[in-house]
Design a protein around this motif. Structure first.
Motif, short mmCIF file in Angstrom:
data_model
loop_
_atom_site.label_atom_id
_atom_site.label_comp_id
_atom_site.label_asym_id
_atom_site.label_seq_id
_atom_site.Cartn_x
_atom_site.Cartn_y
_atom_site.Cartn_z
N LYS A 121 0.83 -1.21 0.00
CA LYS A 121 0.00 0.00 0.00
C LYS A 121 0.86 1.26 0.00
O LYS A 121 0.52 2.25 -0.66
N GLN A 122 1.98 1.22 0.73
CA GLN A 122 2.90 2.36 0.72
C GLN A 122 3.45 2.58 -0.68
O GLN A 122 3.53 3.71 -1.17
N ALA A 123 3.81 1.47 -1.34
CA ALA A 123 4.35 1.57 -2.70
C ALA A 123 3.29 2.10 -3.67
O ALA A 123 3.62 2.83 -4.62
N GLN A 124 2.04 1.75 -3.44
CA GLN A 124 0.97 2.19 -4.33
C GLN A 124 0.74 3.70 -4.28
O GLN A 124 0.18 4.27 -5.22
N ARG A 125 1.18 4.36 -3.22
CA ARG A 125 1.08 5.81 -3.16
C ARG A 125 1.93 6.47 -4.24
O ARG A 125 1.61 7.57 -4.71
N PHE A 126 3.01 5.81 -4.59
CA PHE A 126 3.91 6.34 -5.61
C PHE A 126 3.77 5.61 -6.94
O PHE A 126 4.20 6.11 -7.97
N ARG A 127 3.18 4.42 -6.89
CA ARG A 127 2.98 3.59 -8.09
C ARG A 127 1.51 3.20 -8.14
O ARG A 127 1.12 2.14 -7.69
N SER A 128 0.70 4.06 -8.70
CA SER A 128 -0.75 3.79 -8.74
C SER A 128 -1.08 2.58 -9.60
O SER A 128 -2.16 2.00 -9.50
N ASP A 129 -0.14 2.18 -10.47
CA ASP A 129 -0.37 1.04 -11.35
C ASP A 129 0.04 -0.30 -10.71
O ASP A 129 -0.14 -1.35 -11.32
N LEU A 130 0.62 -0.26 -9.51
CA LEU A 130 1.06 -1.49 -8.85
C LEU A 130 -0.16 -2.26 -8.36
O LEU A 130 -0.99 -1.74 -7.61
N ILE A 131 -0.28 -3.52 -8.77
CA ILE A 131 -1.38 -4.38 -8.35
C ILE A 131 -0.91 -5.25 -7.19
O ILE A 131 0.10 -5.95 -7.30
N GLY A 132 -1.64 -5.23 -6.10
CA GLY A 132 -1.35 -6.10 -4.97
C GLY A 132 -2.43 -7.16 -4.84
O GLY A 132 -3.61 -6.90 -5.08
N ALA A 133 -2.01 -8.38 -4.49
CA ALA A 133 -2.99 -9.46 -4.36
C ALA A 133 -2.52 -10.48 -3.33
O ALA A 133 -1.33 -10.81 -3.26
N THR A 134 -3.45 -10.94 -2.52
CA THR A 134 -3.17 -12.01 -1.56
C THR A 134 -3.79 -13.32 -2.08
O THR A 134 -4.71 -13.31 -2.89
N PHE A 135 -3.26 -14.43 -1.58
CA PHE A 135 -3.90 -15.73 -1.84
C PHE A 135 -3.52 -16.68 -0.72
O PHE A 135 -2.49 -16.52 -0.07
#
Length: 213
Positions: A121-135
């Protein structure tokens, strides 16, 4: 596409997933590079036996300098993240398109996965295109903890939760020693091969649905 497997806690199946994803992509006729930033270097040894190009590097400064050079000419890059949440993990997220967080369905693992989620989530502040996913990985069927884990992970904002569950089976544990993946194990690996295929199809769909072809 650059896909990173990250988690604070070891033993969650990060390296196994990275190797199986790299092999699955190769079977799809993609050119694949695996970057192994874990000190154990198990995934790079494993994929080399499968005919997949691999680079092992743990130093964050070296990774920051060399990743743009290494990835040239490859369709797909899979990064096996370092154990723990370190500066190396932050560097990896700087370059990644997708960050996958494997989580075992235990109370301790849910807490540990929270640190990885926070970092994404911290990275997404600077990289709005970063997709995070859990499994959920290494699951035992029909347990209360698994249901609770599914519920908790699906409620995390800005992070997708993949529906496919990877169940704990001996064939996955045996794969490294046999220098194989479950895709090569015939009947004994069939169920796990189906689960991995479904998981990786979900990952590719996330990427496509984010406007990437």
């Amino acid at each position: 596409m650059i896909t990173a497997l990250i988690n604070q806690k070891g033993g969650v199946g990060k390296s196994s997933t990275a190797v199986h994803f790299a092999y699955w992509l190769q079977r799809k006729k993609q050119t694949v590079l695996l970057i192994d930033s874990d000190a154990q270097a198990s995934s790079s040894m494993w994929v080399k036996s499968l005919g997949i190009t691999a680079i092992a590097e743990t130093d964050p400064n070296e990774l920051a300098e060399k990743i743009p050079e290494w990835i040239e000419g490859f369709d797909q890059v899979v990064i096996d993240g370092a154990g723990g949440i370190t500066e190396t993990t932050r560097v990896i997220l700087y370059f990644s398109n997708v960050a996958l967080i494997p989580c075992q369905p235990t109370a301790l693992d849910l807490v540990s996965s929270g640190s990885a989620v926070k970092l994404v989530k911290q990275a997404q502040r600077f990289r709005s295109d970063l997709i995070g996913a859990t499994f959920i990985n290494r699951a035992v069927p029909r347990t209360k903890l698994m249901v609770e884990a599914e519920t908790a992970l699906s409620k995390i904002e800005s992070i997708a939760h993949l529906k496919t569950v990877i169940y704990q089976r001996q064939c996955i544990a045996d794969a490294f020693g046999q220098e194989q993946t479950v895709f090569q194990m015939g009947v004994s690996g069939e169920k796990s091969a189906t689960e991995y295929s479904n998981l990786f199809e979900e990952v590719m769909a996330l990427w496509a649905n984010n406007g990437n072809l």
